[in-house]
Enzyme design. Sequence first.
Site, mmCIF file in Angstrom:
data_model
loop_
_atom_site.group_PDB
_atom_site.id
_atom_site.type_symbol
_atom_site.label_atom_id
_atom_site.label_comp_id
_atom_site.label_asym_id
_atom_site.label_seq_id
_atom_site.Cartn_x
_atom_site.Cartn_y
_atom_site.Cartn_z
ATOM 1 N N GLN A 107 9.772 -3.899 5.165
ATOM 2 C CA GLN A 107 9.384 -4.109 3.783
ATOM 3 C C GLN A 107 8.343 -5.205 3.602
ATOM 4 O O GLN A 107 7.683 -5.249 2.563
ATOM 5 C CB GLN A 107 10.623 -4.402 2.934
ATOM 6 N N HIS A 166 17.563 -2.893 9.961
ATOM 7 C CA HIS A 166 17.393 -2.644 8.532
ATOM 8 C C HIS A 166 16.541 -1.390 8.366
ATOM 9 O O HIS A 166 15.431 -1.436 7.831
ATOM 10 C CB HIS A 166 16.752 -3.856 7.845
ATOM 11 N N ASN A 212 22.271 -3.566 8.289
ATOM 12 C CA ASN A 212 22.199 -3.711 6.838
ATOM 13 C C ASN A 212 22.463 -2.361 6.177
ATOM 14 O O ASN A 212 21.781 -1.369 6.466
ATOM 15 C CB ASN A 212 20.814 -4.195 6.417
ATOM 16 N N GLU A 213 23.475 -2.323 5.315
ATOM 17 C CA GLU A 213 23.754 -1.171 4.459
ATOM 18 C C GLU A 213 23.868 0.146 5.224
ATOM 19 O O GLU A 213 23.080 1.083 5.065
ATOM 20 C CB GLU A 213 22.696 -1.054 3.358
ATOM 21 N N TYR A 234 24.366 -4.702 -6.472
ATOM 22 C CA TYR A 234 23.429 -4.691 -7.604
ATOM 23 C C TYR A 234 24.103 -4.255 -8.893
ATOM 24 O O TYR A 234 23.902 -4.864 -9.935
ATOM 25 C CB TYR A 234 22.237 -3.778 -7.277
ATOM 26 N N GLU A 284 22.586 -9.808 -0.464
ATOM 27 C CA GLU A 284 21.560 -9.302 -1.386
ATOM 28 C C GLU A 284 22.142 -9.235 -2.784
ATOM 29 O O GLU A 284 23.232 -8.701 -2.983
ATOM 30 C CB GLU A 284 21.063 -7.899 -1.016
ATOM 31 N N TRP A 343 17.910 -11.254 -3.296
ATOM 32 C CA TRP A 343 16.929 -10.230 -2.915
ATOM 33 C C TRP A 343 15.897 -10.177 -4.034
ATOM 34 O O TRP A 343 16.220 -9.819 -5.141
ATOM 35 C CB TRP A 343 17.575 -8.857 -2.738
ATOM 36 N N GLU A 350 9.377 -1.173 -1.454
ATOM 37 C CA GLU A 350 10.741 -0.809 -1.846
ATOM 38 C C GLU A 350 11.028 0.660 -1.535
ATOM 39 O O GLU A 350 11.333 1.465 -2.411
ATOM 40 C CB GLU A 350 10.977 -1.133 -3.317
ATOM 41 N N TRP A 351 10.869 1.014 -0.266
ATOM 42 C CA TRP A 351 11.248 2.319 0.249
ATOM 43 C C TRP A 351 10.623 3.448 -0.575
ATOM 44 O O TRP A 351 9.410 3.476 -0.748
ATOM 45 C CB TRP A 351 12.771 2.405 0.365
#
Length: 446
Positions: free
Chosen positions: A24, A125, A169-170, A295, A352, A399, A406-407
């Site tokens: 990113q 990530h 990550n995630e 989030y 995050e 974050w 952002e993807w």
Amino acid sequence: MTTDPLDAYWSRNFTWGVSTSSYQIEGAAKEDGRGPSIWDTRCLMKGRVANGDTGDVACDHYHRYKEDIALMKEIGVGAYRFSVAWPRLLPRGRGAANAAGLDFYDRLIDALLAAGVEPWLCLYHWDLPQALDDLGGWTNRECAGWFADYATLVARRYGDRVKRFATFNEFSVFTLFGYAIDWGAPGITDRQAHLKAIHHTNLAHGLGVETIRTLVPGASIGAIHNRQRILPETDTPENRTAAALLDAHWNTAFPDPQIRGHYPALLADAIEPYVEAGDMARICRPIDWFGLNHYGPIFAKAEPKAIWGYAWGKTPDEAPKSDIGWPVFPQLFRDELIEITRRYRLPIYVTENGAGGEDRPDAKGGYEDKSRIAYLQAHIGAMHEAIEAGADVGGYFVWSLLDNFEWGSGYSVRFGLVHVDFATGKRTPKASARWYAGLLRRARGG
């Protein structure tokens, strides 16, 4: 709600930081021997990323890392969570290492330490080397071993200076969006591929933990999970069923086997064909902390055409939302922290949390991102309430430090405390950066 969480009883040993990830921000995608990743490939696919954006340059952190560390020091953070790019160290995912890539992270880590910022290194990530995806990627059981070899390289090279490690990550985001819903790389939609990816990634985590534990004396090891409350879009039996299955895939498919030693009930039978003797013991290795990315809640609905029968639903019109339309429920963040403490019995680091927006300049060229400040205030206040209720929280990372790639949204959404002009690379701290710096001064008693 309490909005100043700086009471001395918990602030003295609390870790305040910022987070980023390699693909990113780094750019230099074709420089110094770096190999392509699955996200480089996805960016070349028409219609997969907003505006045809790519990570080729991103924030140019590869060349401007000293400037970015100076920003961290200016804000006053004590820790920086970043990820290492597997294809930068091993261009083909395995085999010969890339000296230039290894040297880059040496420079980054040394500069962080010189600035008094603790490096928190995440091994993965989402940027799997394309050469490994060509061999099946996470659907290939051998990928767990390839990851362990990569972890060995990282641990041996940086373990003399880095003591905080996260394996992944995630997990649920990159497996679900990569193998069941076509929102991420590699863009497969297949039940069996998704189940294999879940199990093989869990195996890779366990092998990575053992590798770091063996090679890095005194290492503090965790994994980073996204956890959000999953709510039915409307209260119907079909939507409740959809929400329950998404909850298993999203919230428990990874921390439950990694920490409790078994898959959640709604997933166990489906994944059993891919579990070999001894796998659960390999997956469930002792770790030191639970990384949480949070989030807001997810609203789910039944969708018979989807491979798992669920889809993202519509956020209720009356629900509070961020500038990009994500639901904002700080009280659910508080509840999640309490529930994680109860369920997993590990210290939690919020790795995050943040809010996205367009962040347009004002008449003076500044960025008065008041909605982001309000979001951070509310969530830090909710975290304080959770701690008062018994949640074991040891740190909080915003974050993100920088606006970045952002993807699937490309550069159309900004999460940074620092604005980045993607044409010139110019960094401009926003009002939220000044606000966070003030909070950290108070946390230090300044």
